[in-house]
Design a protein around this motif. Structure first.
Motif, PDB file in Angstrom:
ATOM      1  N   ALA A   1       0.836  -1.209   0.000  1.00 35.88           N
ATOM      2  CA  ALA A   1       0.000   0.000   0.000  1.00 35.88           C
ATOM      3  C   ALA A   1       0.868   1.254   0.000  1.00 35.88           C
ATOM      4  O   ALA A   1       0.561   2.234  -0.693  1.00 35.88           O
ATOM      5  N   ALA A   2       1.955   1.236   0.740  1.00 42.10           N
ATOM      6  CA  ALA A   2       2.852   2.396   0.770  1.00 42.10           C
ATOM      7  C   ALA A   2       3.494   2.612  -0.595  1.00 42.10           C
ATOM      8  O   ALA A   2       3.632   3.750  -1.053  1.00 42.10           O
ATOM      9  N   THR A   3       3.873   1.538  -1.249  1.00 43.07           N
ATOM     10  CA  THR A   3       4.460   1.642  -2.581  1.00 43.07           C
ATOM     11  C   THR A   3       3.431   2.166  -3.575  1.00 43.07           C
ATOM     12  O   THR A   3       3.751   2.969  -4.448  1.00 43.07           O
ATOM     13  N   ARG A   4       2.201   1.730  -3.429  1.00 41.81           N
ATOM     14  CA  ARG A   4       1.124   2.174  -4.315  1.00 41.81           C
ATOM     15  C   ARG A   4       0.964   3.687  -4.270  1.00 41.81           C
ATOM     16  O   ARG A   4       0.771   4.334  -5.283  1.00 41.81           O
ATOM     17  N   GLU A   5       1.089   4.252  -3.084  1.00 35.84           N
ATOM     18  CA  GLU A   5       0.862   5.679  -2.903  1.00 35.84           C
ATOM     19  C   GLU A   5       2.159   6.482  -2.825  1.00 35.84           C
ATOM     20  O   GLU A   5       2.145   7.645  -2.452  1.00 35.84           O
TER      21      GLU A   5
END
Length: 164
Positions: free
Chosen positions: A62-66
């Motif tokens: 999720a952190a990589t996504r954002e």
């Protein structure tokens, strides 16, 4: 395509919420059982360790996504725009390659675990629980690659008015 992407993102976020809630409930119930009745369920502790692994990798996805992953960015704060774009491109490509390498070796590990036939608590095959490793790192590799190709990270920071 956008509809499918939003569904995937919703499922990813929902799974994060579910895993965190399950961890809190299981840990609380285990503490309550131990303190109130001097007993506990033998399978809760290993399940909690497994949920920490899943939660950590899903959180990293999720952190990589954002583009909110951990990064050390001292140099590019003072670079001109063109160099900043290049630095972000190179770091995203390096992160993608690193995650792809981790996904490859995690997949090899899962295959070895499957061949070994190891089981965890409640006779659950270990390889099933470890599938989050190659999947998580594979998704992060793809996301870093997309960030590199689309240049999203560098351009969003450039819009904030850094020097050229």
């Amino acid at each position: 395509m956008k509809r499918l992407l939003s569904i995937v993102l919703f499922l990813e976020d929902s799974l994060l919420v579910f895993l965190l809630s399950a961890m809190i409930l299981l840990a609380s119930s285990q503490i309550l059982m131990r303190n109130a009745w001097d007993m506990g369920q033998f399978w809760i502790d290993p399940l909690l360790r497994l949920l920490v692994l899943w939660l950590g990798l899903l959180g990293a996805m999720a952190a990589t996504r954002e583009s909110r992953h951990i990064s050390i960015d001292i140099v590019s704060l003072h670079l001109p725009r063109k160099l900043k774009v290049l630095v972000h491109l190179l770091t995203d490509l390096f992160a993608s390659a690193t995650c792809a390498l981790l996904a490859y070796h995690a997949a090899r590990f899962v295959l070895m675990e499957k061949e070994d036939g190891a089981t965890l608590f409640l006779s659950i095959p270990a390889w099933v629980c470890e599938l989050v490793l190659p999947i998580g790192f594979g998704i992060m590799a793809l996301r870093f690659l997309l960030h590199a190709l689309l240049g999203r990270d560098a351009e969003s920071e450039v819009e904030e008015g850094e020097p050229e």
